[in-house]
Every structure is written in C-alpha cells, then in structure tokens.
Design an enzyme around this catalytic site. Structure first.
Site, PDB file in Angstrom:
ATOM      1  N   THR A 134       0.813  -1.218   0.000  1.00 28.24           N
ATOM      2  CA  THR A 134       0.000   0.000   0.000  1.00 28.24           C
ATOM      3  C   THR A 134       0.846   1.268   0.000  1.00 28.24           C
ATOM      4  O   THR A 134       2.031   1.252   0.323  1.00 28.24           O
ATOM      5  CB  THR A 134      -0.929   0.028   1.231  1.00 28.24           C
ATOM      6  OG1 THR A 134      -0.137   0.066   2.416  1.00 28.24           O
ATOM      7  CG2 THR A 134      -1.842  -1.189   1.257  1.00 28.24           C
ATOM      8  N   ASP A 135       0.183   2.365  -0.331  1.00 30.60           N
ATOM      9  CA  ASP A 135       0.834   3.672  -0.267  1.00 30.60           C
ATOM     10  C   ASP A 135       0.542   4.293   1.096  1.00 30.60           C
ATOM     11  O   ASP A 135      -0.016   3.634   1.983  1.00 30.60           O
ATOM     12  CB  ASP A 135       0.365   4.567  -1.418  1.00 30.60           C
ATOM     13  CG  ASP A 135      -1.139   4.831  -1.404  1.00 30.60           C
ATOM     14  OD1 ASP A 135      -1.813   4.610  -0.356  1.00 30.60           O
ATOM     15  OD2 ASP A 135      -1.661   5.287  -2.442  1.00 30.60           O
ATOM     16  N   ALA A 136       0.877   5.545   1.269  1.00 30.65           N
ATOM     17  CA  ALA A 136       0.706   6.220   2.564  1.00 30.65           C
ATOM     18  C   ALA A 136      -0.756   6.304   2.991  1.00 30.65           C
ATOM     19  O   ALA A 136      -1.052   6.428   4.175  1.00 30.65           O
ATOM     20  CB  ALA A 136       1.314   7.620   2.505  1.00 30.65           C
TER      21      ALA A 136
END
Length: 138
Positions: free
Chosen positions: A20-22
């Site tokens: 996942t990203d932030a």
C-alpha cells in the site's frame, strides 16, 4: 498454433502493508506484481516451473506489453482474487486477460502479452512443445 483458451484460473492474494501507499491503498504498480504472480502460479498448476524451463530448455517468458485499467481501490488486509484467461496462444507468445477482484467488485483489469525467448540471445523462440500442450489442455 493459434488457439482459443476460455478456461479461467483464479489465485488469491492478501494485501499487506508493503503493498500500500501512505493512504493504505494498493499502490498502482503492485497490481502488475499481483498479475505476474498469478501467471506464475498458473504455470505451476500446469506443472511448469520457470526455473526448470530456463535451466533445461533455455527459455524464459518476458512481458512484451501490458495495458492496465484501474477501476476501484484495494486496501490493506483485503483478500483479492486474481483471474487469468489465455485469450490467444501463439507459437512464441501468449495473450492474457487478467482481473483483480475483491469479492464481486472489479478493481483492476489488464491485457498482458508475454513472449517466449531464448535465454542467451533474448530473441523470440517457439514455446517448447510440452509447454504448449499443457497450456492447450488446461
């Protein structure tokens, strides 16, 4: 050897933090990784091991082209079903249609063309006969 192959292969993957990203959403490039893993597991289900192909037959599979559409977001801890359908089996290439789903929700779809190449010259070569036969029988 152009053959139509309508059967669907499904492989399941869990979304981990590293995917996942932030914002906790699957980073777009990771769908390509998921699709690659599904193709590898499909080959395994046919009794085809890529390292053995490389070592014994001197062939490898390389992605020639990929077109991906992103429809909805996958998130941390989601369980995804990755589907694969062989749309066309050529002498030295395979055209795949792939999807990532969460339940019945389509998240991403891709069209991926994979070529068979000689490991030394990295030039196209025909699929080994036993590989093509297993793919046709799937």
């Amino acid at each position: 050897m152009a053959a139509e192959m309508p059967s669907v292969f499904t492989w399941t993957v869990r979304v981990y933090y590293e995917d996942t990203d932030a914002g906790g959403i699957v980073y777009y490039a990771n769908y390509l990784k998921f699709f690659e893993r599904a193709r590898t597991e499909w080959l395994r289900s046919l009794g085809i091991r890529q390292q053995e192909l490389l070592d014994q037959e001197g062939v490898a599979f390389v992605v020639r082209s990929a077109s991906v559409e992103y429809i909805a977001a996958a998130r941390l801890d989601d369980e995804l079903s990755l589907t694969l359908t062989v749309e066309k089996l050529g002498r030295a290439s395979i055209q795949f249609a792939q999807q990532a789903l969460r339940g019945d929700v389509l998240l991403s779809s891709a069209s991926v063309k994979v070529g068979c190449v000689d490991k030394t010259a990295m030039r196209p070569r025909s699929l080994p006969d036993f590989v093509a036969a297993r793919m046709l029988a799937a």
